[in-house]
Design an enzyme around this catalytic site. Sequence first.
Site, PDB file in Angstrom:
ATOM      1  N   ARG A  46      70.883  61.682  71.798  1.00 18.83           N
ATOM      2  CA  ARG A  46      69.966  61.322  73.026  1.00 18.83           C
ATOM      3  C   ARG A  46      69.403  62.680  73.937  1.00 18.83           C
ATOM      4  O   ARG A  46      68.394  62.960  74.095  1.00 18.83           O
ATOM      5  CB  ARG A  46      70.357  60.347  73.944  1.00 18.83           C
ATOM      6  N   TYR A  98      43.087  54.377  81.186  1.00 19.97           N
ATOM      7  CA  TYR A  98      43.821  53.632  79.865  1.00 19.97           C
ATOM      8  C   TYR A  98      44.485  52.194  80.313  1.00 19.97           C
ATOM      9  O   TYR A  98      45.210  52.541  81.187  1.00 19.97           O
ATOM     10  CB  TYR A  98      44.768  54.531  79.197  1.00 19.97           C
ATOM     11  N   ASP A 170      46.315  63.474  81.779  1.00 18.14           N
ATOM     12  CA  ASP A 170      46.393  62.514  80.543  1.00 18.14           C
ATOM     13  C   ASP A 170      45.390  63.171  79.511  1.00 18.14           C
ATOM     14  O   ASP A 170      44.088  62.999  79.839  1.00 18.14           O
ATOM     15  CB  ASP A 170      46.203  60.995  80.573  1.00 18.14           C
TER      16      ASP A 170
HETATM   17  C1  PLP Z   1      47.124  55.247  73.779  1.00 20.17           C
HETATM   18  C2  PLP Z   1      47.146  55.902  75.187  1.00 20.17           C
HETATM   19  C3  PLP Z   1      48.150  55.909  76.028  1.00 20.17           C
HETATM   20  C4  PLP Z   1      49.419  54.998  75.775  1.00 20.17           C
HETATM   21  O1  PLP Z   1      50.018  55.792  74.696  1.00 20.17           O
HETATM   22  P1  PLP Z   1      51.045  54.841  73.724  1.00 20.17           P
HETATM   23  O2  PLP Z   1      51.533  55.916  72.823  1.00 20.17           O
HETATM   24  O3  PLP Z   1      50.227  53.822  73.003  1.00 20.17           O
HETATM   25  O4  PLP Z   1      52.159  54.556  74.447  1.00 20.17           O
HETATM   26  C5  PLP Z   1      47.990  56.421  77.159  1.00 20.17           C
HETATM   27  N1  PLP Z   1      46.626  57.251  77.466  1.00 20.17           N
HETATM   28  C6  PLP Z   1      45.714  57.240  76.655  1.00 20.17           C
HETATM   29  C7  PLP Z   1      44.328  57.976  77.202  1.00 20.17           C
HETATM   30  C8  PLP Z   1      45.872  56.506  75.425  1.00 20.17           C
HETATM   31  O5  PLP Z   1      44.710  56.559  74.685  1.00 20.17           O
END
Ligand code: PLP
Length: 379
Positions: A46, A98, A170
Amino acid sequence: MKFATKVIHAGIEPDPSTGAIMTPIFQTSTYVQNAPGNHKGYEYARTQNPTRDALQKNLAALENGTHAICFSSGLAATDGIIKLFSSGDEVISTNDLYGGTYRAFTKVYERFGMKFHFTDMTDVNNISPLINANTKMIWIETPTNPMLNIIDIAAVCKIAKEKNILVCVDNTFASPYLQTPLDLGADIVMHSATKFLGGHSDVIHGCVIVKEKTLADKLYFIQNATGAVPGPQDCFLILRGIKTLHLRMQRSCENAEKIAHFLLTQPKIEKVYYPGFTDHKNHDIAKKQMRMFGAMVSFTLKGDNFEEAKRILSSTKLFSLAESLGGVESLIGHPASMTHASIPKEERMKTGLVDSLIRLSVGVEDVDDLIDDLKKALN
Ligand SMILES: *Cc1c(COP(=O)(O)O)cnc(C)c1O
């Protein structure tokens, strides 16, 4: 090192015990010690895993950061970031977000006493009025999902720096091939590596990249202390996917541009959202902060015709109807009922996310076949 070299070589060393050129999948939970406390830097998986270490080094290099911290999904990465904060702390976020991030912010962390403000950041002047003494972070998604709004990362960072507030981007939709937010002043970049980084629709994975050791140490602590770590096989798949990131992104972006222009000519279509159009809001900012305009294209139908949208969504053959994005294969999706169903309708409508909105994730197939597929489905 240039980007195309980094994807292949950064952080990757031949395996010291065998010379294997590919990073082995260290499928182990623990490591044998010679004497108590006398080990080779690995105690329990971990906390440390060599496959994960290689990926973390590679990701840090791609985003021009110093450290990367991997998690079991994109949302687990976001969860790790939010655990930097405490009850009473506030976050200002983009309003076109998202759906899963919005759900986690409002349905999970608000229960623990955090507060989230959502605003249209395509105009950065909307941010300052929401800042107060409790504001700890500004959360940006750009291009946004699914409206492909463009937010000026450097301008947001300037506002945040003056008030000592962290900025997290993001970067899932752009990938580091198109955009490196840490270079524009951001403190944290997160990815759903499930999408373009992995690139082959075969793994769920998330990561956080920073450029400063104090913040990295806090995130490594959270990674180990709360345990949402990825497995070594998943880390291997992301490493494997990243080796062609630049080639896949280049082709997907070229295909998306041609498809966006094709959609403009279609009589049933009301509006096409694509940051590469000169009349797309903040196109000049996209041009400044991105290498190309991305592989995502969204469009709406005349009269917001939901029935017709459903028909088109079930008619394409090469564009598969599925959630997710960023793979080599093209996907078609309906945000209102799929990825963004967790956002209340009135909130959705405010951002332009109407019922006939269709989102395309453009893959690396031959673009003529893709256009032909859309042409047949539309008519
Ligand atoms: C898919 C996505 C997420 C979440 O990611 P997961 O891997 O599905 O948990 C977050 N932000 C954006 C822009 C995404 O497209």
